[in-house]
Design a protein around this motif. Sequence first.
Motif, PDB file in Angstrom:
ATOM      1  N   HIS A 164       1.205  -1.090  -0.078  1.00 28.68           N
ATOM      2  CA  HIS A 164      -0.122   0.060   0.030  1.00 28.68           C
ATOM      3  C   HIS A 164       0.741   1.306  -0.068  1.00 28.68           C
ATOM      4  N   LYS A 165       2.321   0.980   1.090  1.00 30.38           N
ATOM      5  CA  LYS A 165       2.936   2.121   0.841  1.00 30.38           C
ATOM      6  C   LYS A 165       3.185   2.722  -0.497  1.00 30.38           C
ATOM      7  N   ILE A 166       4.008   1.525  -1.281  1.00 25.13           N
ATOM      8  CA  ILE A 166       4.671   1.853  -1.821  1.00 25.13           C
ATOM      9  C   ILE A 166       3.690   2.376  -3.311  1.00 25.13           C
ATOM     10  N   ILE A 167       3.160   1.779  -3.216  1.00 25.45           N
ATOM     11  CA  ILE A 167       1.453   2.220  -4.712  1.00 25.45           C
ATOM     12  C   ILE A 167       1.610   3.565  -4.161  1.00 25.45           C
ATOM     13  N   THR A 168       1.327   3.967  -3.220  1.00 26.70           N
ATOM     14  CA  THR A 168       0.763   5.520  -2.879  1.00 26.70           C
ATOM     15  C   THR A 168       2.489   6.111  -2.899  1.00 26.70           C
ATOM     16  N   ASP A 169       2.971   5.867  -2.593  1.00 20.81           N
ATOM     17  CA  ASP A 169       4.366   6.415  -3.002  1.00 20.81           C
ATOM     18  C   ASP A 169       4.599   6.830  -4.214  1.00 20.81           C
ATOM     19  N   LYS A 170       4.248   5.690  -5.589  1.00 18.24           N
ATOM     20  CA  LYS A 170       4.808   5.716  -6.551  1.00 18.24           C
ATOM     21  C   LYS A 170       3.522   6.691  -7.666  1.00 18.24           C
ATOM     22  N   GLU A 171       2.107   6.379  -6.777  1.00 16.91           N
ATOM     23  CA  GLU A 171       1.205   7.385  -7.816  1.00 16.91           C
ATOM     24  C   GLU A 171       1.013   9.360  -7.302  1.00 16.91           C
ATOM     25  N   LEU A 172       1.831   9.151  -6.109  1.00 18.34           N
ATOM     26  CA  LEU A 172       2.633  10.742  -5.809  1.00 18.34           C
ATOM     27  C   LEU A 172       3.004  10.745  -6.416  1.00 18.34           C
ATOM     28  N   TYR A 173       3.810   9.470  -6.590  1.00 17.80           N
ATOM     29  CA  TYR A 173       5.407  10.251  -7.921  1.00 17.80           C
ATOM     30  C   TYR A 173       4.576  10.958  -9.111  1.00 17.80           C
ATOM     31  N   ILE A 174       4.275  10.176 -10.014  1.00 19.54           N
ATOM     32  CA  ILE A 174       3.454  10.357 -11.093  1.00 19.54           C
ATOM     33  C   ILE A 174       2.049  10.936 -11.523  1.00 19.54           C
ATOM     34  N   ALA A 175       1.774  11.111 -10.136  1.00 21.29           N
ATOM     35  CA  ALA A 175       1.316  13.360  -9.975  1.00 21.29           C
ATOM     36  C   ALA A 175       2.117  14.576 -10.493  1.00 21.29           C
ATOM     37  N   LYS A 176       2.862  14.197  -9.057  1.00 18.74           N
ATOM     38  CA  LYS A 176       3.960  15.087  -9.442  1.00 18.74           C
ATOM     39  C   LYS A 176       4.588  15.126 -10.599  1.00 18.74           C
ATOM     40  N   LEU A 177       5.117  14.279 -11.775  1.00 19.57           N
ATOM     41  CA  LEU A 177       5.058  13.743 -12.755  1.00 19.57           C
ATOM     42  C   LEU A 177       4.438  14.570 -13.999  1.00 19.57           C
ATOM     43  N   GLU A 178       3.111  14.590 -13.666  1.00 20.34           N
ATOM     44  CA  GLU A 178       2.484  15.117 -14.508  1.00 20.34           C
ATOM     45  C   GLU A 178       2.127  16.499 -14.391  1.00 20.34           C
ATOM     46  N   GLU A 179       2.427  16.390 -13.108  1.00 20.24           N
ATOM     47  CA  GLU A 179       2.585  18.536 -12.668  1.00 20.24           C
ATOM     48  C   GLU A 179       3.775  19.106 -13.302  1.00 20.24           C
ATOM     49  N   ASP A 180       4.785  18.134 -13.545  1.00 22.82           N
ATOM     50  CA  ASP A 180       6.199  18.939 -13.989  1.00 22.82           C
ATOM     51  C   ASP A 180       5.949  18.962 -15.357  1.00 22.82           C
ATOM     52  N   ILE A 181       5.265  17.876 -16.631  1.00 25.50           N
ATOM     53  CA  ILE A 181       4.807  18.172 -18.189  1.00 25.50           C
ATOM     54  C   ILE A 181       3.710  18.688 -17.962  1.00 25.50           C
ATOM     55  N   ARG A 182       2.919  19.082 -17.461  1.00 25.98           N
ATOM     56  CA  ARG A 182       2.281  20.269 -17.665  1.00 25.98           C
ATOM     57  C   ARG A 182       2.625  21.474 -17.252  1.00 25.98           C
ATOM     58  N   PHE A 183       3.481  21.860 -16.889  1.00 26.20           N
ATOM     59  CA  PHE A 183       3.962  22.968 -16.184  1.00 26.20           C
ATOM     60  C   PHE A 183       5.378  23.389 -17.982  1.00 26.20           C
ATOM     61  N   TYR A 184       5.621  22.009 -17.607  1.00 27.49           N
ATOM     62  CA  TYR A 184       7.012  22.308 -19.207  1.00 27.49           C
ATOM     63  C   TYR A 184       6.138  22.031 -20.875  1.00 27.49           C
ATOM     64  N   GLN A 185       5.320  21.704 -21.128  1.00 34.11           N
ATOM     65  CA  GLN A 185       3.507  21.994 -21.975  1.00 34.11           C
ATOM     66  C   GLN A 185       3.429  23.040 -22.046  1.00 34.11           C
ATOM     67  N   GLU A 186       3.650  24.136 -20.343  1.00 40.33           N
ATOM     68  CA  GLU A 186       2.484  25.612 -20.542  1.00 40.33           C
ATOM     69  C   GLU A 186       4.164  26.162 -20.943  1.00 40.33           C
ATOM     70  N   ILE A 187       5.460  25.961 -20.664  1.00 36.84           N
ATOM     71  CA  ILE A 187       6.678  26.799 -21.374  1.00 36.84           C
ATOM     72  C   ILE A 187       6.534  26.862 -22.674  1.00 36.84           C
ATOM     73  N   LEU A 188       6.427  25.367 -23.164  1.00 35.71           N
ATOM     74  CA  LEU A 188       6.387  25.669 -25.110  1.00 35.71           C
ATOM     75  C   LEU A 188       6.204  25.891 -25.357  1.00 35.71           C
ATOM     76  N   ARG A 189       4.471  26.153 -25.050  1.00 35.92           N
ATOM     77  CA  ARG A 189       3.189  27.096 -25.431  1.00 35.92           C
ATOM     78  C   ARG A 189       3.661  28.219 -25.793  1.00 35.92           C
ATOM     79  N   GLU A 190       4.358  29.150 -24.808  1.00 36.40           N
ATOM     80  CA  GLU A 190       4.430  30.548 -24.551  1.00 36.40           C
ATOM     81  C   GLU A 190       5.156  30.776 -25.271  1.00 36.40           C
ATOM     82  N   ASN A 191       6.646  29.408 -25.732  1.00 36.17           N
ATOM     83  CA  ASN A 191       7.574  30.288 -26.580  1.00 36.17           C
ATOM     84  C   ASN A 191       7.353  30.337 -27.428  1.00 36.17           C
TER      85      ASN A 191
END
Length: 113
Positions: free
Chosen positions: A83-110
Amino acid sequence: MTSNDLLKFIKRQRKAKGLSQAEMAKRMNIVLKTYQNIESGITRIDIDRLKQIASLIDLNLSYVFRDEQGTAEKSNEEKALYHKIITDKELYIAKLEEDIRFYQEILRENRSF
């Protein structure tokens, strides 16, 4: 301890005590064939019969059931770890998705420059 292990243990203890299957059957007030079927696993042992056998061969029943309890505790520990491993992985995936959205926004602005 599995049923098969228990039956093997009972047989070893009976022999160590110098008791024959016939003697066990006589002391348990059952026919020899019934005892043979119990020891071979054909007839399942109910708790009362197990107590009776245990008293004849000096078998500590807490020893018999200890392993099952330990296995259940281990299983609960494993579930908690998974359960802990799955929760940690889900949090990590959510962080990666957030980073992707951030970089996509930067690319759109550029691109707009």
